[in-house]
Scaffold this active site. Structure first.
Site, PDB file in Angstrom:
ATOM      1  N   SER A  27      39.696 124.976  47.673  1.00  0.00           N
ATOM      2  CA  SER A  27      39.216 126.241  47.120  1.00  0.00           C
ATOM      3  C   SER A  27      38.424 127.011  48.165  1.00  0.00           C
ATOM      4  CB  SER A  27      38.321 125.967  45.904  1.00  0.00           C
ATOM      5  OG  SER A  27      37.620 127.140  45.540  1.00  0.00           O
ATOM      6  N   SER A  41      35.831 132.619  34.294  1.00  0.00           N
ATOM      7  CA  SER A  41      36.424 132.052  35.500  1.00  0.00           C
ATOM      8  C   SER A  41      37.180 130.762  35.180  1.00  0.00           C
ATOM      9  CB  SER A  41      35.349 131.795  36.557  1.00  0.00           C
ATOM     10  OG  SER A  41      34.320 130.965  36.055  1.00  0.00           O
ATOM     11  N   GLU A  82      31.440 138.636  19.655  1.00  0.00           N
ATOM     12  CA  GLU A  82      30.995 137.437  20.389  1.00  0.00           C
ATOM     13  C   GLU A  82      30.712 136.286  19.436  1.00  0.00           C
ATOM     14  OE1 GLU A  82      31.749 136.900  23.696  1.00  0.00           O
ATOM     15  OE2 GLU A  82      30.683 138.796  23.921  1.00  0.00           O
ATOM     16  N   ALA A 142      29.235 133.287  35.186  1.00  0.00           N
ATOM     17  CA  ALA A 142      28.776 134.623  34.804  1.00  0.00           C
ATOM     18  C   ALA A 142      29.231 135.024  33.408  1.00  0.00           C
ATOM     19  CB  ALA A 142      29.280 135.658  35.816  1.00  0.00           C
ATOM     20  N   GLY A 143      30.048 134.201  32.775  1.00  0.00           N
ATOM     21  CA  GLY A 143      30.529 134.545  31.446  1.00  0.00           C
ATOM     22  C   GLY A 143      31.707 135.490  31.464  1.00  0.00           C
ATOM     23  N   LEU A 144      32.447 135.550  32.571  1.00  0.00           N
ATOM     24  CA  LEU A 144      33.622 136.410  32.684  1.00  0.00           C
ATOM     25  C   LEU A 144      34.911 135.585  32.696  1.00  0.00           C
ATOM     26  CD1 LEU A 144      32.302 138.978  35.317  1.00  0.00           C
ATOM     27  CD2 LEU A 144      32.305 139.182  32.818  1.00  0.00           C
ATOM     28  N   ASP A 185      39.328 133.604  25.324  1.00  0.00           N
ATOM     29  CA  ASP A 185      39.345 133.769  26.779  1.00  0.00           C
ATOM     30  C   ASP A 185      40.749 133.591  27.341  1.00  0.00           C
ATOM     31  OD1 ASP A 185      36.666 134.103  26.458  1.00  0.00           O
ATOM     32  OD2 ASP A 185      36.069 132.229  27.423  1.00  0.00           O
TER      33      ASP A 185
END
Length: 390
Positions: free
Chosen positions: A71, A130, A37, A126-128, A175
């Site tokens: 969306s 998106s 990280e 959420a830190g995933l 990412d």
């Protein structure tokens, strides 16, 4: 009858655009970083996997230069023309797609308008990834529709430029790279300096990857992200002044760091460098122990990663620290750490499949007692990178 997410998006497109039918539909996953990280923008190693959750985009091309964006996750609709491909604060989420269109336009590839329906099942903030998922699914779509035919690496680079220059978030390439090049049942061991990568089988035996959302949005993430990046750049400058022949912090070996760290007088800069150097080595160690089937050793490295992110890099916060501490105490959990930029978002844990129910129940109870609201759990296999759906 179970309706798939794809079928839901197709129906929603028709409902949103006056009964019109979509022409093509694309999907890009989110990603979870297992370890490594805040190393990607420091030229280091990372070890992410694509998720099975992600972002869908259904498209019908137009020929009048108008873009209509709707969306299923956001209330505001976004509309603009080919002549309006600039950032506009009121266009919120639509700016990610606008930035992609602008980047392709500069390469000489332009759509002449489109109706786009976007829906995702990655929780925002959420830190995933998106945002990277949205950028990459839009970039892949435009590449396919215009005949630009960019490789996935080129798409990742283009999407990172959108994130950095159009959206103003000074992120690394991990990412977008993971979202673009992920492979089912594999994680990616990536050298972010060279973009060399290896697809490593994610053989976890009895253990599952559990992502737990703190349900605290990462309000500080972007500003603190840019602040940490500046601190790392200052650390690199100081190490160069001390005579180290390096181009990024991750080129500083642990042996070099032991020699030079006493000469870095600012404790904040010293801590930031210490995290990057040690985290980079943890990624290498984690990949090696995973290949050898030493899953408990992998879990210990995850734990060490979180401690470094909390103390040296200071990007965790109360919610993430509480969650990790709770999770580590539950039998069957062999490792847990924050994943993503920090300041909220998610943890990633390795949990024995037979202990999942106990894990969910105890974490929910203890976290809600400590923080005041419930977390959300996701069990995800490693999924495929961006692609068109048949």
């Amino acid at each position: 009858m179970i309706v798939s997410d794809k079928e839901k998006v197709i129906k929603a497109f028709s409902d949103a655009f006056e009964g019109q039918t979509y022409e093509r539909i694309f999907f890009a996953p989110g990603r979870v970083n297992l370890i490594g990280e805040h190393t990607d923008y420091n030229g280091g190693f990372v070890f992410p996997a694509a998720l099975t959750q992600g972002t869908y985009i259904a498209v019908r091309q137009r020929n009048d230069g108008l873009y209509r964006l709707i969306s299923g996750n956001m209330e505001n609709h976004v509309q603009f023309s080919n002549q309006e491909l600039h950032y506009l604060e009121s266009h919120t989420w639509g700016n990610y797609i606008k930035g992609v269109l602008h980047a392709f336009d500069e390469k000489g590839y332009s759509l002449n308008g489109a109706d786009l329906y976007v829906w995702g099942n990655i929780p925002n903030g959420a830190g995933l990834s998106s945002s990277a998922s949205l950028e990459m699914v839009a970039a892949f779509m435009v590449s396919e529709l215009t005949g630009a035919d960019l490789s996935r690496v080129e798409l990742a680079k283009l999407s990172q430029i959108v994130e950095n220059q159009f959206m103003g978030v000074n992120s690394g390439i991990m990412d977008q790279f993971a979202v673009g090049l992920g492979e089912k049942d594999h994680a990616l061991f990536i050298d972010t300096a060279s973009l060399d990568y290896e697809k490593v089988p994610l053989d976890l035996g009895q253990y599952k990857v559990v992502i737990t959302n703190t349900n605290k949005r990462r309000e500080l993430a972007d500003s603190k992200y840019n602040e940490r990046r500046a601190e790392c750049e200052e650390g690199l400058r100081q190490l160069k002044d001390l005579g180290l022949q390096i181009q990024s912090l991750s080129e500083c070996t642990e042996a070099d760091w032991q020699v030079h760290k006493v000469q870095i007088k600012d404790p904040t800069i010293r801590n930031r460098i210490n995290h990057v150097v040690t985290e980079n080595q943890r990624v290498i160690d984690a990949v090696n122990v995973l290949k050898n089937g030493e899953l408990e050793a992998f879990g210990k490295l995850m734990d060490q990663s979180h401690e470094s992110l909390a103390t040296d890099y200071e990007v965790t916060g109360i919610e993430l620290d509480h969650l990790v501490n709770i999770q580590r105490q539950i039998p069957g959990c062999i490792g847990s750490r924050m994943t993503g930029a920090g300041f909220g978002g998610c943890t990633v844990s390795l949990v024995s499949e037979e202990k999942l129910d106990v894990f969910f129940e105890q974490v929910l109870t203890e976290y809600e007692k400590a923080i005041g609201w419930a977390p959300t759990f996701y069990v995800s296999d490693a999924g495929s990178g961006v692609h068109e759906l048949a």
